[in-house]
Design an enzyme around this catalytic site. Structure first.
Site, mmCIF file in Angstrom:
data_model
loop_
_atom_site.group_PDB
_atom_site.id
_atom_site.type_symbol
_atom_site.label_atom_id
_atom_site.label_comp_id
_atom_site.label_asym_id
_atom_site.label_seq_id
_atom_site.Cartn_x
_atom_site.Cartn_y
_atom_site.Cartn_z
ATOM 1 N N ASP A 132 0.798 -1.153 0.166
ATOM 2 C CA ASP A 132 0.066 0.143 -0.056
ATOM 3 C C ASP A 132 0.767 1.281 -0.007
ATOM 4 O OD1 ASP A 132 -2.266 1.307 0.046
ATOM 5 O OD2 ASP A 132 -3.402 0.190 1.693
ATOM 6 N N GLU A 166 -0.759 1.809 -5.025
ATOM 7 C CA GLU A 166 -0.658 3.171 -5.093
ATOM 8 C C GLU A 166 -1.566 4.087 -5.700
ATOM 9 O OE1 GLU A 166 1.382 6.492 -7.589
ATOM 10 O OE2 GLU A 166 0.071 4.698 -8.077
ATOM 11 N N TRP A 167 -2.952 3.281 -5.782
ATOM 12 C CA TRP A 167 -4.123 4.086 -6.292
ATOM 13 C C TRP A 167 -3.828 5.047 -7.426
ATOM 14 C CZ3 TRP A 167 -2.728 6.753 -1.035
ATOM 15 C CH2 TRP A 167 -2.667 5.796 -0.074
ATOM 16 N N GLY A 168 -2.985 4.643 -8.385
ATOM 17 C CA GLY A 168 -2.762 5.344 -9.776
ATOM 18 C C GLY A 168 -2.292 6.624 -9.587
ATOM 19 N N ASP A 189 -9.891 3.666 -3.962
ATOM 20 C CA ASP A 189 -10.469 2.592 -3.181
ATOM 21 C C ASP A 189 -12.169 2.396 -3.741
ATOM 22 O OD1 ASP A 189 -8.358 2.223 -1.903
ATOM 23 O OD2 ASP A 189 -9.474 2.391 0.087
#
Ligand code: GLA
Length: 392
Positions: A132, A166-168, A189
């Site tokens: 994460d 890394e959520w883009g 998320d």
């Protein structure tokens, strides 16, 4: 940098992750129950092989030598014993950490301790790491932080699938392979909603579908390196005791049609299929979606292409994905609020146009027919028709 040549994740990884159903309350007993249920429900045998423990399995502080220590109350047996129990069920075992000083829930994490932690994971028998982006980054950029763990994993004597979360935010589809990753989150998320407003936490299904249809993202997908639009929310509707949403304090609402659309697009995208529902509560409708073999065959197609949108007329959309052997998967998607007739032809979707006839099989109903070119369906609101089209 290293490109992982281990042959791992040649098709999109499939499994189950604890976060959406158990959030921070997960215990080793929940993990053992999930292992039994993956076997008992048939999910393991259809391909859901990775059982991944998400955040909160560890103590809040690292040990004296910088090592991660399992929470003594919730994971008293130790991770090696737990991994072994999971392996004995014919499953693979995954774990979670973060490329910062703490995880998203404030537990100990791995920045600066990558070698030590990768060795611990290998010694424990870990097969998959979700990594994460929370905690303090100590001034280091994303590529440097994710490369440090990628190098540490490459140095241990065990194949570990590396899932970058890394959520883009820094275009990980451009550098994920170069840091040794097998998959990388493209987006924020996912929540159990069709769409969310900008002031709400998380992204709905259609928000993610739209963000994924970016050529810069889509064309990076392929065997060994997958765009990850986040875990599945199938089966996490309002009736379930879904823990993630209690943490985030948001309403859950997805209709049966919207759940089918969610799963269909994750299959068209060649996305990782990580179930996130409470398996003990799974009803027949959820099981039928998660175990649809025709949809999973589209997801696991060896070419690993990410399907894209071919066209849209108002709320009626046509999407397709080239499959091995000149076949193609088609989604007719009704984004609108009323039932609609949606039509396309073989010239529009991603299939060779020189055949005289095509066989069409409906991924959800199992119906089969042949056509010389047109493909049409009546599609309910927020629903899809999904077909496999094969030149004869
Ligand atoms: C982040 C990730 C989620 C989940 C939580 C755990 O929000 O994006 O997928 O792992 O952290 O705290």
């Amino acid at each position: 940098m290293t490109y992982s040549a281990s042959g791992a994740a040649t098709t999109p990884p499939m499994g189950w992750n604890s976060w959406n159903a158990f959030s921070c309350s997960v215990t080793e007993d929940d993990v053992r129950d999930a292992a039994d249920l993956l076997v008992g429900t048939g999910l393991r045998d259809i391909g859901y092989e990775y059982l991944v423990v998400d955040d909160c399995w560890m103590e809040a502080e690292l040990g004296e030598d910088g090592q991660l220590e399992p929470d003594s109350e919730d994971f008293p047996s130790g991770i090696d014993t737990l991994a072994n129990d999971v392996h004995e069920k014919g499953l693979k075992f995954g774990i979670y950490s973060s490329a910062g000083d703490v995880t998203c829930q404030g537990y100990a994490a791995s920045l600066g301790h990558e070698r030590t932690h990768a060795e611990q994971f290998a010694d424990w028998g870990v097969d998959y790491l979700k990594y994460d982006n929370c905690g303090d980054h100590r001034g280091r950029d994303a590529i440097s932080r994710y490369a440090a763990m990628g190098q540490a994993l490459a140095a241990v004597d065990r194949d570990i699938v590396y899932s970058v979360c890394e959520w883009g935010q820094n275009q990980p589809w451009q550098w994920g392979r170069n840091v040794g990753a097998h998959l990388w989150r493209t987006t924020g998320d996912i929540v159990v909603r069709w769409s969310t407003d900008s002031d709400e936490f998380g992204l709905g299904i259609v928000d993610i579908i739209d963000q994924m249809n970016d050529p810069d993202i889509a064309y990076q997908n392929g065997p060994g390196g997958w765009n990850d639009p986040d875990m599945l929310q199938v089966g996490n509707g309002p009736e379930s005791g879904q823990a993630q949403h209690e943490v985030a304090d948001i309403d859950r609402e997805l209709t049966a049609a919207e759940e089918r659309t969610h799963f269909s697009f994750w299959c068209l995208f060649s996305a990782p299929l990580m179930a996130g529902n409470d398996l003990a509560e799974m009803d027949d409708a959820t099981r039928e979606i998660l175990t649809n073999e025709a949809a999973i065959a589209v997801n696991q197609d060896p070419l690993g292409i990410q399907g894209t949108r071919d066209g849209a007329v108002e709320n009626k959309e046509v999407w397709s994905k080239r499959l091995a052997g000149g076949e193609c998967a088609v989604i007719l998607f009704n984004r609108g609020e009323r039932t609609a007739e949606i039509a396309t032809t073989v010239e529009t979707v991603d299939v060779p146009v020189d055949a005289e006839r095509y066989s069409v099989s409906d991924v959800w109903s199992g119906d089969e027919w042949t056509t010389s070119g047109s493909i049409t369906a009546t599609v309910g609101t927020h629903d899809v028709a999904m077909f496999r089209v094969s030149p004869e």
